[in-house]
Write an enzyme that holds these catalytic residues in place. Structure first.
Site, short mmCIF file in Angstrom:
data_model
loop_
_atom_site.label_atom_id
_atom_site.label_comp_id
_atom_site.label_asym_id
_atom_site.label_seq_id
_atom_site.Cartn_x
_atom_site.Cartn_y
_atom_site.Cartn_z
N GLU A 186 4.06 -6.38 6.24
CA GLU A 186 5.11 -7.15 6.88
C GLU A 186 4.98 -6.99 8.37
O GLU A 186 4.63 -5.91 8.85
CB GLU A 186 6.52 -6.67 6.45
CG GLU A 186 6.87 -6.92 5.01
CD GLU A 186 6.53 -5.75 4.10
OE1 GLU A 186 6.60 -5.92 2.88
OE2 GLU A 186 6.17 -4.66 4.62
N TYR A 232 -3.71 -9.68 13.12
CA TYR A 232 -3.77 -9.84 11.67
C TYR A 232 -4.40 -11.17 11.28
O TYR A 232 -5.24 -11.23 10.39
CB TYR A 232 -2.38 -9.72 11.05
CG TYR A 232 -1.72 -8.37 11.23
CD1 TYR A 232 -2.44 -7.18 11.16
CD2 TYR A 232 -0.36 -8.29 11.49
CE1 TYR A 232 -1.82 -5.95 11.35
CE2 TYR A 232 0.27 -7.06 11.67
CZ TYR A 232 -0.47 -5.90 11.59
OH TYR A 232 0.14 -4.69 11.76
#
Length: 152
Positions: free
Chosen positions: A108, A120
């Site tokens: 998350e 990411y």
């Protein structure tokens, strides 16, 4: 980035003070010292990354669940950000997850954490959902979490 000058080792209770110091310096809503000690006591996979001088430059905590690993926490020392260490740590996360027999890694991230989101996404994590009001935010407000997955 190569491994030259970097040393990855299992996170130990003796590392917690140093890890917690980095955590406090890089996150507006950091984990508590107890979050780290509980994670290690539970058997989660913690790793610390140090340079040749022995300085902690980053760390991660990973939880294995059935066939998917959950990246609980990852950080790079503030003054070392932008050197490719985040990507290097993600390589080590993937290596660790593969060694545990996992098929993917889940994490998350705050939508407001644009720097982490970019890292990411460039690494290959893809958004798979949102968790509403997941993170504490300023003035008692809450911030959603973007849920991302990386297939190993």
């Amino acid at each position: 980035m190569t491994d030259a000058g970097l040393h990855l080792s299992r996170m130990a209770m003796a590392d917690i003070d140093e890890v917690f110091g980095v955590e406090l310096s890089v996150y507006p809503h950091p984990w508590t010292r107890g979050n780290f000690t509980d994670s290690l006591a539970t058997g989660y996979q913690g790793r610390v990354l140090r340079d040749d001088a022995g300085q902690l430059v980053g760390y991660f905590l990973l939880m294995a669940a059935v066939d998917e690993a959950h990246l609980l926490n990852v950080a790079v020392r503030a003054e070392r950000q932008g050197e490719g260490l985040g990507r290097h740590l993600l390589d080590k996360v993937a290596d660790c997850a593969r060694a545990l027999g996992m098929e993917s890694v889940l994490l998350e991230v705050r939508p407001s954490n644009l720097r982490a989101l970019k890292v990411y996404e460039q690494y290959g994590y893809a958004e798979i959902g949102r968790r509403k009001a997941y993170y504490p935010d300023h003035n008692g407000q809450r911030e959603d979490a973007i849920v991302m997955r990386y297939v190993l």
